[in-house]
Design an enzyme around this catalytic site. Structure first.
Site, short mmCIF file in Angstrom:
data_model
loop_
_atom_site.label_atom_id
_atom_site.label_comp_id
_atom_site.label_asym_id
_atom_site.label_seq_id
_atom_site.Cartn_x
_atom_site.Cartn_y
_atom_site.Cartn_z
N LYS A 1 0.79 -1.30 -0.04
CA LYS A 1 -0.08 0.04 -0.05
C LYS A 1 0.93 1.21 0.15
CE LYS A 1 -3.76 -2.48 2.70
NZ LYS A 1 -4.36 -2.63 3.81
N TYR B 1 -12.58 -3.23 -2.57
CA TYR B 1 -12.88 -3.32 -1.07
C TYR B 1 -14.48 -3.52 -1.17
CZ TYR B 1 -8.31 -2.03 0.75
OH TYR B 1 -7.19 -2.31 1.14
N PHE C 1 -15.48 3.45 7.92
CA PHE C 1 -14.02 3.83 7.78
C PHE C 1 -13.42 3.73 6.39
CE2 PHE C 1 -14.03 -0.98 8.54
CZ PHE C 1 -13.54 -1.45 7.39
N ARG D 1 -0.93 -14.64 4.77
CA ARG D 1 -1.83 -13.91 5.68
C ARG D 1 -1.09 -14.32 6.90
NH1 ARG D 1 -6.54 -10.43 4.86
NH2 ARG D 1 -7.24 -11.25 6.77
N THR E 1 -4.74 -7.52 11.19
CA THR E 1 -5.12 -6.36 10.45
C THR E 1 -4.77 -5.13 11.04
OG1 THR E 1 -7.15 -7.41 9.32
CG2 THR E 1 -7.36 -5.19 9.56
N ARG F 1 3.05 -6.68 9.43
CA ARG F 1 2.44 -5.61 10.08
C ARG F 1 2.89 -5.40 11.36
NH1 ARG F 1 -3.29 -7.16 7.98
NH2 ARG F 1 -3.51 -5.89 5.99
N ASN G 1 -1.58 -0.01 7.32
CA ASN G 1 -1.05 -1.47 7.66
C ASN G 1 -0.18 -1.97 6.80
OD1 ASN G 1 -3.04 -2.20 5.83
ND2 ASN G 1 -4.30 -3.24 7.74
N HIS H 1 -1.72 -5.52 1.67
CA HIS H 1 -2.78 -6.36 1.45
C HIS H 1 -2.70 -7.50 1.05
CE1 HIS H 1 -7.06 -7.53 0.27
NE2 HIS H 1 -6.21 -8.02 -0.63
N GLU I 1 -9.78 -11.00 -6.62
CA GLU I 1 -9.07 -9.86 -6.40
C GLU I 1 -7.92 -9.86 -7.65
OE1 GLU I 1 -9.12 -8.89 -1.93
OE2 GLU I 1 -7.46 -10.06 -2.50
#
Ligand code: DAT
Ligand code: MG
Length: 149
Positions: free
Chosen positions: A9, A49, A57, A85, A91, A102, A112, A115, A126
């Site tokens: 990100k 998303y 948010f 993950r 998260t 993270r 964070n 993704h 995705e």
């Protein structure tokens, strides 16, 4: 072989973490089969998303994710969705274990760093949002014989 969609990100890009993040997945034995550096267009933010569009948010998330370039990737490997993950961590970086991306590099849920798809089904969805079939490169990594038994 399983596939997942990973994206560094804007905060990860700005903080110079792209190389380090790629290195983690490379060293694990996973194979990058697509990668590109770009500003996310708004329509793809809504698609990507979709499950969060109605959440309070979301406006902040949209502003953040379009605030600068991202590095988008497709990776392949054994059980990559669950394993990546786990490597990414919780998260909320404050709850992410040390040793995770993270957990090691971020402090706030709204920034964070990375993704990762959360299921094989999400990964397929995705990947199709962000990449064309032609962008996914089929090749053999030379060390695969020492990664897979
Ligand atoms: P993940 O990115 O771990 O899959 P998610 O899909 O639940 O998490 O949420 C997507 C992103 O939205 C997440 O990386 C950060 C942001 N987000 C989630 N919950 C949030 C919250 N309660 N407040 C602010 N941002 C949030
Ligand atoms: Mg998610």
């Amino acid at each position: 072989m399983d596939r997942t969609f990973l994206m560094v990100k804007p905060d990860g890009v700005q903080r110079g973490l792209v190389g380090e993040i790629i290195a983690k997945f490379e060293k694990k034995g996973f194979k990058m089969i697509a990668g590109k550096f770009e500003m996310l267009p708004e329509d793809r933010v809504f698609e990507h998303y979709a499950e969060h569009v109605e959440k309070p948010f979301f406006p902040g998330l949209k502003a953040y994710i379009t605030s600068g370039p991202c590095f988008l990737m497709v990776w392949e490997g054994k059980e990559i969705v669950a394993v990546s993950r786990a490597m990414i961590g919780a998260t909320n970086p404050a709850e992410a274990a040390p040793g995770t991306i993270r957990g090691d590099y971020a402090l706030e849920i709204g920034m964070n760093i990375i993704h990762g798809s959360d299921s094989n089904e999400t990964a397929g969805r995705e990947i199709a949002i962000h990449f064309s079939k032609e962008e996914l490169i089929d090749y053999t990594r030379i060390d695969e014989q020492f990664l897979y038994e």
